[in-house]
Design a protein around this motif. Structure first.
Motif, PDB file in Angstrom:
ATOM      1  N   LEU A 113       0.828  -1.212   0.000  1.00 25.90           N
ATOM      2  CA  LEU A 113       0.000   0.000   0.000  1.00 25.90           C
ATOM      3  C   LEU A 113       0.862   1.262   0.000  1.00 25.90           C
ATOM      4  O   LEU A 113       0.588   2.215  -0.750  1.00 25.90           O
ATOM      5  N   LEU A 114       1.905   1.261   0.812  1.00 23.48           N
ATOM      6  CA  LEU A 114       2.707   2.471   0.979  1.00 23.48           C
ATOM      7  C   LEU A 114       3.782   2.640  -0.095  1.00 23.48           C
ATOM      8  O   LEU A 114       4.556   3.592  -0.028  1.00 23.48           O
ATOM      9  N   THR A 115       3.839   1.725  -1.046  1.00 24.04           N
ATOM     10  CA  THR A 115       4.683   1.942  -2.227  1.00 24.04           C
ATOM     11  C   THR A 115       3.838   2.248  -3.463  1.00 24.04           C
ATOM     12  O   THR A 115       4.379   2.400  -4.561  1.00 24.04           O
ATOM     13  N   SER A 116       2.537   2.323  -3.279  1.00 24.19           N
ATOM     14  CA  SER A 116       1.651   2.692  -4.385  1.00 24.19           C
ATOM     15  C   SER A 116       1.573   4.212  -4.491  1.00 24.19           C
ATOM     16  O   SER A 116       2.175   4.942  -3.683  1.00 24.19           O
ATOM     17  N   LYS A 117       0.834   4.686  -5.436  1.00 27.07           N
ATOM     18  CA  LYS A 117       0.748   6.126  -5.682  1.00 27.07           C
ATOM     19  C   LYS A 117      -0.341   6.745  -4.802  1.00 27.07           C
ATOM     20  O   LYS A 117      -1.489   6.903  -5.197  1.00 27.07           O
ATOM     21  N   LEU A 118       0.058   7.088  -3.587  1.00 28.31           N
ATOM     22  CA  LEU A 118      -0.840   7.741  -2.639  1.00 28.31           C
ATOM     23  C   LEU A 118      -0.363   9.153  -2.377  1.00 28.31           C
ATOM     24  O   LEU A 118       0.839   9.419  -2.311  1.00 28.31           O
ATOM     25  N   ARG A 119      -1.306  10.057  -2.175  1.00 29.19           N
ATOM     26  CA  ARG A 119      -0.929  11.448  -1.899  1.00 29.19           C
ATOM     27  C   ARG A 119      -0.212  11.570  -0.556  1.00 29.19           C
ATOM     28  O   ARG A 119       0.776  12.279  -0.425  1.00 29.19           O
ATOM     29  N   ARG A 121       1.446   9.382   1.117  1.00 32.69           N
ATOM     30  CA  ARG A 121       2.292   8.219   1.302  1.00 32.69           C
ATOM     31  C   ARG A 121       3.386   8.454   2.347  1.00 32.69           C
ATOM     32  O   ARG A 121       3.597   7.645   3.241  1.00 32.69           O
ATOM     33  N   GLY A 122       4.070   9.584   2.262  1.00 29.84           N
ATOM     34  CA  GLY A 122       5.138   9.877   3.215  1.00 29.84           C
ATOM     35  C   GLY A 122       4.620  10.019   4.631  1.00 29.84           C
ATOM     36  O   GLY A 122       5.228   9.516   5.585  1.00 29.84           O
ATOM     37  N   LEU A 124       1.835   8.687   5.895  1.00 29.32           N
ATOM     38  CA  LEU A 124       1.371   7.391   6.379  1.00 29.32           C
ATOM     39  C   LEU A 124       2.542   6.486   6.754  1.00 29.32           C
ATOM     40  O   LEU A 124       2.457   5.710   7.712  1.00 29.32           O
ATOM     41  N   ARG A 125       3.637   6.592   6.040  1.00 28.80           N
ATOM     42  CA  ARG A 125       4.827   5.821   6.419  1.00 28.80           C
ATOM     43  C   ARG A 125       5.316   6.228   7.797  1.00 28.80           C
ATOM     44  O   ARG A 125       5.701   5.380   8.616  1.00 28.80           O
ATOM     45  N   ILE A 196       9.097  -2.183   2.317  1.00 31.12           N
ATOM     46  CA  ILE A 196       9.169  -1.050   1.391  1.00 31.12           C
ATOM     47  C   ILE A 196      10.508  -1.067   0.652  1.00 31.12           C
ATOM     48  O   ILE A 196      10.574  -0.889  -0.573  1.00 31.12           O
TER      49      ILE A 196
END
Length: 311
Positions: A113-119, A121-122, A124-125, A196
């Motif tokens: 999920l956290l390597t997909s294209k999410l706005r 993303r940083g 949430l990591r 990741i």
């Protein structure tokens, strides 16, 4: 037209009748002077080797701060005669299997999920990794308050939807499982970071090949991400399993091995012996724990390592 010169099988012209010997290979030379290894070697000997040898010796004695008496294997016999040792071994294995398994599954899912294209993303990591940075004792105290049967926020939230929550840490059937869930919540962030790194190291050519063949997201995960992230899975399994076998601080903070002995693990049994003043007996327990962890992890690492080579 380019002609490829043919390899001659006989001796070269003008080289004489004898065959030329290949020069002997030189051993690879270390890029650093050996003197630079000395500080690390000293630290390893002082912090690991000497305490390990001393632990093996003192496990054969009855000792205090000022003297010791050699008793042979009597401490080991007494330790194996502990009435709650069977429960401790069983809980230790269950705890290690559950925590490592859940960290692998959740770590993989969150890593994808956290390597997909999410706005976000940083952000949430950072949120996922934050519990790793919090003190284990602080986490245990906090969740002990949250899981109280009468005043805890967990049961209050369940009451809002008409569910009567149990005494999470006071019931023998839920105490160990509650600690397992808290352990996974705290430690899954490290597994996510490892996944990741593993997923981002996979070349994009593989994903493009699956897309060219009309593959879906499931096909990309099943045939590319899952097999090629095996080195990350291997690391998470080994680290989590070792941590689960050695776990003590979170269990002691939340349940102290209770109710009764139902959530005791080997480490908590050892600590209770220290509290009672049986230092030689508890040292023997530490040696047994070391042997158990080694006997389980070394074959497991070998088997998983072979799977990594052939995956």
């Amino acid at each position: 037209m380019v002609t490829i010169p043919q390899r001659t099988t006989g001796p070269r012209a003008g080289a004489g009748s004898g065959t030329r010997r290949r020069p002997a290979r030189r051993a690879a030379k270390s890029p650093y002077p050996y003197a630079l290894y000395i500080p690390a070697a000293v630290v390893y000997v002082v912090i690991f080797l000497i305490p390990t040898v001393m632990a093996f010796y003192f496990s054969l004695t009855r000792w205090t701060l000022f003297d010791s008496t050699f008793v042979g294997f009597e401490n080991f016999v007494d330790f194996f005669s502990e009435q709650n040792l069977r429960i401790g071994f069983q809980n230790t294995i269950v705890y290690a299997v559950l925590t490592s398994g859940l960290k692998v599954v959740l770590g993989m899912a969150l890593g994808v999920l956290l390597t997909s294209k999410l706005r976000l993303r940083g952000f949430l990591r950072s949120v996922v990794f934050f519990p790793v940075l919090v003190s284990t004792v602080a986490v245990g105290i906090t969740f002990s308050a949250l899981l109280r049967p009468d005043t805890g926020l967990v049961n209050k939230a369940l009451a809002l939807v008409g569910v009567s929550g149990p005494d999470w840490l006071g019931d023998a059937s839920t105490a160990l499982l509650s600690v397992v869930i808290v352990d996974v919540w705290k430690g899954v962030g490290l597994a996510v970071v490892i996944y990741i790194a593993g997923i981002l190291s996979i070349p994009q050519d593989y994903y493009q090949a699956v897309a060219a063949d009309g593959g879906t997201a499931w096909h990309r995960f099943r045939h590319v991400t899952l097999p090629l992230s095996w080195p990350a899975t291997y690391s998470v399994i080994i680290l989590s399993f070792i941590g689960g076998l050695r776990s003590f601080d979170l269990i002691w903070t939340m349940t102290r091995g209770g109710p009764g002995f139902t959530s005791d693990v080997i480490a908590s049994i050892i600590y209770k012996q220290y509290q009672a003043g049986f230092f030689g007996l508890s040292t023997a327990g530490n040696v047994i724990l070391f042997v158990v962890v080694t006997a389980i992890v070394v074959p497991l690492s070998y088997v998983l390592g072979k799977r990594e080579v052939y995956s």
